[in-house]
Design an enzyme around this catalytic site. Structure first.
Site, PDB file in Angstrom:
ATOM      1  N   HIS A   1       0.821  -1.220   0.000  1.00  0.00           N
ATOM      2  CA  HIS A   1       0.000   0.000   0.000  1.00  0.00           C
ATOM      3  C   HIS A   1       0.855   1.271   0.000  1.00  0.00           C
ATOM      4  CE1 HIS A   1       0.272   0.192   4.492  1.00  0.00           C
ATOM      5  NE2 HIS A   1       0.123   1.480   4.273  1.00  0.00           N
TER       6      HIS A   1
ATOM      7  N   ASP B   1       0.112  -7.568   1.887  1.00  0.00           N
ATOM      8  CA  ASP B   1       0.520  -6.158   1.774  1.00  0.00           C
ATOM      9  C   ASP B   1       2.050  -6.080   1.823  1.00  0.00           C
ATOM     10  OD1 ASP B   1       0.597  -3.431   1.731  1.00  0.00           O
ATOM     11  OD2 ASP B   1      -0.222  -3.149   3.758  1.00  0.00           O
TER      12      ASP B   1
ATOM     13  N   VAL C   1      16.596  16.437   7.187  1.00  0.00           N
ATOM     14  CA  VAL C   1      17.772  17.221   7.552  1.00  0.00           C
ATOM     15  C   VAL C   1      18.965  16.500   6.952  1.00  0.00           C
ATOM     16  CG1 VAL C   1      19.241  18.020   9.454  1.00  0.00           C
ATOM     17  CG2 VAL C   1      16.757  17.992   9.723  1.00  0.00           C
TER      18      VAL C   1
ATOM     19  N   GLY D   1       2.092   6.575   8.465  1.00  0.00           N
ATOM     20  CA  GLY D   1       3.433   6.995   8.073  1.00  0.00           C
ATOM     21  C   GLY D   1       4.520   6.020   8.489  1.00  0.00           C
TER      22      GLY D   1
ATOM     23  N   GLU E   1      23.270  10.081   4.525  1.00  0.00           N
ATOM     24  CA  GLU E   1      22.193   9.589   3.662  1.00  0.00           C
ATOM     25  C   GLU E   1      22.701   9.124   2.306  1.00  0.00           C
ATOM     26  OE1 GLU E   1      22.393  12.617   4.953  1.00  0.00           O
ATOM     27  OE2 GLU E   1      20.581  13.087   6.088  1.00  0.00           O
TER      28      GLU E   1
ATOM     29  N   SER F   1       3.999   2.868   7.983  1.00  0.00           N
ATOM     30  CA  SER F   1       3.756   1.782   7.040  1.00  0.00           C
ATOM     31  C   SER F   1       4.993   1.401   6.253  1.00  0.00           C
ATOM     32  CB  SER F   1       2.679   2.185   6.046  1.00  0.00           C
ATOM     33  OG  SER F   1       1.429   2.092   6.641  1.00  0.00           O
ATOM     34  N   GLY F   2       5.104   0.109   5.994  1.00  0.00           N
ATOM     35  CA  GLY F   2       6.235  -0.379   5.212  1.00  0.00           C
ATOM     36  C   GLY F   2       7.464  -0.656   6.054  1.00  0.00           C
TER      37      GLY F   2
HETATM   38  N1  ARG Z   1      -1.575   2.285   7.136  1.00  0.00           N
HETATM   39  C1  ARG Z   1      -0.731   3.099   7.953  1.00  0.00           C
HETATM   40  C2  ARG Z   1       0.255   3.854   7.088  1.00  0.00           C
HETATM   41  O1  ARG Z   1       0.038   3.976   5.926  1.00  0.00           O
HETATM   42  C3  ARG Z   1      -0.051   2.303   9.031  1.00  0.00           C
HETATM   43  C4  ARG Z   1      -1.035   1.874   9.999  1.00  0.00           C
HETATM   44  C5  ARG Z   1      -0.450   1.141  11.124  1.00  0.00           C
HETATM   45  N2  ARG Z   1      -1.367   1.348  12.160  1.00  0.00           N
HETATM   46  C6  ARG Z   1      -1.262   0.862  13.369  1.00  0.00           C
HETATM   47  N3  ARG Z   1      -2.154   1.200  14.234  1.00  0.00           N
HETATM   48  N4  ARG Z   1      -0.318   0.021  13.678  1.00  0.00           N
HETATM   49  O2  ARG Z   1       1.199   4.445   7.555  1.00  0.00           O
END
Ligand code: ARG
Length: 247
Positions: A55, A100, A73, A195, A78, A197-198
């Site tokens: 996603h 996912d 920063v 944020g 990096e 995520s991943g």
């Molecule tokens: N879908 C969210 C993202 O795009 C992450 C959600 C994780 N949520 C959680 N409660 N652990 O960043």
């Protein structure tokens, strides 16, 4: 949602955690838009490949930043890489969040050094048991009126929640597939959030989970849901190493 009140809002990056030591999670990468907005995390699994959530396939143009600590920063550690190819898992379903998981091939390899390293992955089919402690890390968004402040990588340690409990009618009520694992305290308060995520959920030194979804953040009833990386280890190897057949 993560945004119930101003106070919850400020904790949106990794709920209930703490700042990681600089460059201590060396396989952690930030996925950013070409104008430098962080939108997802990821793990470096090969000099040419990043593991993240399917996603997170939301920007046609993105930059992968390895060796980062304060996102946005420039600290001199990096490395910036553009994607060559995004490989979303063929079973990914955006309405159920099943499978996912995504691999990003980089146009040029990153250099492994004191700030950048590869993430160890679990073997295919290995599991984590309820109560086992794992650690999730991420930068998350700072959505406050678009004004971004320097954000340090954050991390929090969480116990694994059994599929039975996570799937119960008091929680996700059957929406947890075999390709997902849950983690969080029964009292809530510690979690990944929007944020993150991943990004990696690390148990016994290996990336067992990829931050995938949830219901709110840090809610006692709803643990965080992660893609079960051990169910996809073979796919990862086939994708990463299969592509070298024709070199
Ligand atoms: N879908 C969210 C993202 O795009 C992450 C959600 C994780 N949520 C959680 N409660 N652990 O960043």
């Amino acid at each position: 949602m993560c945004f119930r009140s101003g106070r919850v809002f400020m904790q949106d990056r990794i709920v209930g955690g703490y700042t990681a030591a600089p460059n201590s999670i060396r396989y952690m990468v930030s996925l950013q838009t070409t104008n430098g907005q962080h939108f997802c995390g990821g793990s470096l699994v090969h000099r040419y490949w990043v593991l993240t959530a399917a996603h997170c396939n939301i920007a046609d143009q993105m930059m992968i930043v390895a060796g980062d600590y304060r996102v946005n920063v420039f600290e001199g550690t990096e490395q910036y890489a553009k994607p060559h190819r995004l490989v979303t898992h063929p079973l990914y379903n955006r309405s159920t969040n099943n499978a996912d998981i995504m691999l990003i091939k980089l146009r040029a390899p990153v250099i492994l050094n004191k700030f950048v390293a590869l993430a160890p992955l679990p073997r295919q089919g290995t599991g984590v048991v309820e109560g086992q402690m794992c650690r999730v890390s991420g930068w998350g968004y700072n959505s406050v009126g678009g004004g971004r402040v320097p954000v340090m990588l954050r991390t929090v340690t969480l116990p694994i929640v059994s599929a039975a409990r996570c799937n119960s009618s008091h929680s996700f009520d059957g929406n947890i597939t075999a390709n997902m694992i849950c983690a969080g305290y029964q009292a809530g308060g510690k979690d990944a959030c929007k944020g993150d995520s991943g990004g990696p959920l690390v148990c016994r030194g290996r990336v067992y989970g990829v931050v995938s979804w949830g219901n709110g953040c840090g809610d006692a009833k709803y643990p965080g849901v992660y893609t079960a990386v051990a169910r996809f280890r073979r796919w990862v190897d086939q994708t990463v190493y299969g592509s070298y057949r024709h070199c």
